[in-house]
Design an enzyme around this catalytic site. Sequence first.
Site, PDB file in Angstrom:
ATOM      1  N   ASP A  15       0.871  -1.179   0.000  1.00  0.00           N
ATOM      2  CA  ASP A  15       0.000   0.000   0.000  1.00  0.00           C
ATOM      3  C   ASP A  15       0.907   1.228   0.000  1.00  0.00           C
ATOM      4  OD1 ASP A  15      -2.376   1.576   0.293  1.00  0.00           O
ATOM      5  OD2 ASP A  15      -1.877   1.847   2.389  1.00  0.00           O
ATOM      6  N   SER A  16       0.283   2.392  -0.197  1.00  0.00           N
ATOM      7  CA  SER A  16       1.050   3.631  -0.115  1.00  0.00           C
ATOM      8  C   SER A  16       1.468   3.932   1.325  1.00  0.00           C
ATOM      9  CB  SER A  16       0.202   4.781  -0.663  1.00  0.00           C
ATOM     10  OG  SER A  16      -1.050   4.795  -0.020  1.00  0.00           O
ATOM     11  N   CYS A  78      -3.719  -1.157  -1.987  1.00  0.00           N
ATOM     12  CA  CYS A  78      -4.020   0.255  -2.260  1.00  0.00           C
ATOM     13  C   CYS A  78      -5.008   0.359  -3.437  1.00  0.00           C
ATOM     14  CB  CYS A  78      -2.724   0.956  -2.624  1.00  0.00           C
ATOM     15  SG  CYS A  78      -2.926   2.689  -3.015  1.00  0.00           S
ATOM     16  N   GLU A 157      -5.676   9.639   9.408  1.00  0.00           N
ATOM     17  CA  GLU A 157      -4.314   9.542   9.949  1.00  0.00           C
ATOM     18  C   GLU A 157      -4.132  10.418  11.184  1.00  0.00           C
ATOM     19  OE1 GLU A 157      -1.162   9.213   7.139  1.00  0.00           O
ATOM     20  OE2 GLU A 157      -2.162   7.470   6.263  1.00  0.00           O
ATOM     21  N   CYS A 189     -11.177   3.109  -0.830  1.00  0.00           N
ATOM     22  CA  CYS A 189      -9.882   3.617  -0.384  1.00  0.00           C
ATOM     23  C   CYS A 189      -9.555   2.912   0.937  1.00  0.00           C
ATOM     24  CB  CYS A 189      -9.974   5.133  -0.175  1.00  0.00           C
ATOM     25  SG  CYS A 189      -8.515   5.853   0.601  1.00  0.00           S
ATOM     26  N   HIS A 191      -8.380   3.800   3.654  1.00  0.00           N
ATOM     27  CA  HIS A 191      -8.662   4.482   4.924  1.00  0.00           C
ATOM     28  C   HIS A 191     -10.154   4.577   5.261  1.00  0.00           C
ATOM     29  CE1 HIS A 191      -4.540   5.611   4.253  1.00  0.00           C
ATOM     30  NE2 HIS A 191      -4.489   6.346   5.346  1.00  0.00           N
TER      31      HIS A 191
HETATM   32  N1  DGL Z   1      -3.982   3.789  -0.085  1.00  0.00           N
HETATM   33  C1  DGL Z   1      -4.666   4.811  -0.837  1.00  0.00           C
HETATM   34  C2  DGL Z   1      -5.880   4.168  -1.531  1.00  0.00           C
HETATM   35  O1  DGL Z   1      -6.416   3.172  -1.106  1.00  0.00           O
HETATM   36  C3  DGL Z   1      -5.098   5.963   0.024  1.00  0.00           C
HETATM   37  C4  DGL Z   1      -3.979   6.833   0.520  1.00  0.00           C
HETATM   38  C5  DGL Z   1      -3.208   7.514  -0.597  1.00  0.00           C
HETATM   39  O2  DGL Z   1      -3.724   8.448  -1.259  1.00  0.00           O
HETATM   40  O3  DGL Z   1      -2.082   7.098  -0.822  1.00  0.00           O
HETATM   41  O4  DGL Z   1      -6.320   4.681  -2.529  1.00  0.00           O
END
Ligand code: DGL
Length: 270
Positions: A15-16, A78, A157, A189, A191
């Site tokens: 993931d990011s 992600c 976050e 997403c 989050h």
């Molecule tokens: N992990 C990203 C997603 O699921 C969200 C956070 C980001 O923008 O990196 O799209």
Amino acid sequence: MAVLSRPGRPIGVFDSGVGGLTVFKALKQRLPRESLTYFGDTANLPYGPKSAEAVRRYSLAIGRFLVKRDVKLLVVACNTASAVALDALREALPVPVVGVIEPGAKAAVHATRTGSVGVIGTEATVSSRAYELALKSLRPGLKIKSTACPVFVPIVEEGWWDGGIAAAVAKKYLEPLGKDRLDTLILGCTHYPLLKKVIGRQMGPKIELVDSAEETAREVESLLSADQLLSTSKKPAYSFFASDAPDRFKRLAKRLLGLTVGKVDIRRFD
Ligand code: DGL
């Protein structure tokens, strides 16, 4: 065609940042015998506002790194990377690659009764139209309304997922969707599942909120099972990598998901 072998090898998850731990958790719950190697690209977070080209470049570097760590399958936790880099990853890597978009779309198609589905995600996910394409390929007649909710990521976050700020932002983003008579909303997403309460309150009790994590874990299970590659290990290993700020990664993992992450190794690609 991808070649799978040796069931004891770990599943790679990336993931990011920490958000993909929602998918990590679902995998751990559904497949408790599997070892998992997680990579959070904290140096490049957020992916949401970045170009598709940049997200593809980051994703390929991480995918190649995880393949070198001997993963038997890669899960792109992600949504943004799943939306813009899945084909490139599948083409470049010698292992199967599972994204979160198709499983999320499948869950939404099962959930909807009226055929009106909403999608919320990052700017890159929404503008890629990946969810729309996946939904329409499963059921062409669906009515789909998508909207980007970029401020949700920093709110989560900060740990502000259940207060007045989250409620005000949810109202701003989601009120317009209320007019579209949706019965299902995809939380597209990593989050957003953490904002389920606030989003649910804003959308009302009749809207089904779909979270891709569990459906993705189910997909991974059926893929591994079909190839007789489910691990039977009684001692699965969990390892974590981040491209920057490992202490923040650990803190957020605890705060967001109650996960105690031991050692986080740093790995940079520049
Ligand atoms: N992990 C990203 C997603 O699921 C969200 C956070 C980001 O923008 O990196 O799209």
